[in-house]
Design an enzyme around this catalytic site. Sequence first.
Site, PDB file in Angstrom:
ATOM      1  N   ASP A 114       4.127  24.288  -1.044  1.00  9.36           N
ATOM      2  CA  ASP A 114       5.802  24.130  -1.426  1.00  9.36           C
ATOM      3  C   ASP A 114       6.099  22.905  -1.446  1.00  9.36           C
ATOM      4  O   ASP A 114       7.382  22.517  -1.069  1.00  9.36           O
ATOM      5  CB  ASP A 114       6.428  24.950  -0.552  1.00  9.36           C
ATOM      6  CG  ASP A 114       6.476  24.288   0.931  1.00  9.36           C
ATOM      7  OD1 ASP A 114       5.627  23.921   1.184  1.00  9.36           O
ATOM      8  OD2 ASP A 114       7.444  24.925   1.821  1.00  9.36           O
ATOM      9  N   SER A 141       0.815  -1.303   0.012  1.00 10.15           N
ATOM     10  CA  SER A 141      -0.026  -0.104   0.039  1.00 10.15           C
ATOM     11  C   SER A 141       1.033   0.993   0.069  1.00 10.15           C
ATOM     12  O   SER A 141       1.834   1.344  -0.977  1.00 10.15           O
ATOM     13  CB  SER A 141      -0.910  -0.124   1.142  1.00 10.15           C
ATOM     14  OG  SER A 141      -2.081   0.804   1.113  1.00 10.15           O
ATOM     15  N   HIS A 180      -7.237  -5.791  -1.387  1.00  6.60           N
ATOM     16  CA  HIS A 180      -6.109  -4.627  -1.042  1.00  6.60           C
ATOM     17  C   HIS A 180      -5.102  -5.553  -0.197  1.00  6.60           C
ATOM     18  O   HIS A 180      -4.141  -5.163  -0.024  1.00  6.60           O
ATOM     19  CB  HIS A 180      -6.633  -3.334  -0.690  1.00  6.60           C
ATOM     20  CG  HIS A 180      -5.357  -2.494  -0.281  1.00  6.60           C
ATOM     21  ND1 HIS A 180      -4.792  -1.912  -1.374  1.00  6.60           N
ATOM     22  CD2 HIS A 180      -4.779  -2.151   0.655  1.00  6.60           C
ATOM     23  CE1 HIS A 180      -4.053  -0.943  -1.048  1.00  6.60           C
ATOM     24  NE2 HIS A 180      -3.759  -1.177   0.315  1.00  6.60           N
TER      25      HIS A 180
END
Length: 297
Positions: free
Chosen positions: A222, A8, A275
């Site tokens: 940023d 993951s 998953h």
Amino acid sequence: PWTVLGQSFGGFCTVAYLSLAPEGLSAALITGGLPSLDAHADDVYRAAYPRIERKVVAHYARYPQDIERARRIADHLLTHDVVLPNGYRLTVEAFQSLGIMLGGGEGSHRLHFLLEDAFVRTANGHELSDAFQEQAQGLLSFAANPLYALIHEIIYGQDARPTAWSAERVRAEFPRFDAAKALAGDEPLLFTGESIHPWMFDCDPALRPLRETAELLAARTDWTPLYDPARLAANEVPAAAVVYHDDMYVDTAHALTTARAIRGLRTWVTDEFEHDGVRAGGPRVLDRLLALARDEA
């Protein structure tokens, strides 16, 4: 050099490792974790919500009785102020987020059993049972992993655009997830998935002290690049990844695009697992990936 296994978000870290310091790796194995190299968080969630809806629809097809059960619980939460034993305020949105379970192989069954006996009869009418509240508390609380809530969305931050509570904003583009509208009509209540929302920092006592930090991170502009496409295109580290078809948490199209961008990466696409395949079928998954990385399969 060492062999890394990235599950993951660990797969995201592995792709960053291949971008920044591939000389430290002897092999890279990735399970359910190939990130998009350039998608903004908004792109990730726009791809996620239709996938989540499909998982919820499949759950209701398996357990049609849960449609009315989920609606009844949500209606109760709309009309009652429910505070769990640890101080977590159980709202409708919080209840919907229990859909995160649907991304695992046994998640649909676990959700069904949670909903099955949610209410008990009391002198004041039907109330949510202690057992339901205790289980919901364990599933919803971030007391054991508060950093997950802080960094979950900003793992996609890599340009001048803020993530700005992307999952919450993008959800508004999918009105079928609006619980009040569903309950006002006859639509099934849709659960949500693996996403972080600002209301969590109000509902969860473990997250309330972190609200200001979460807001600062959501507003940050940023961010630096997470991955190096040129270096990945020249990759020499043996690498293999399993891509779970229609993975609830990681978009398959994004994953396959990235797989093609990493030189020499071999992929195994399967719908045998969800998953959590590395947990549910570890020996089979790891043996296959090692064989692919060693060019033995």
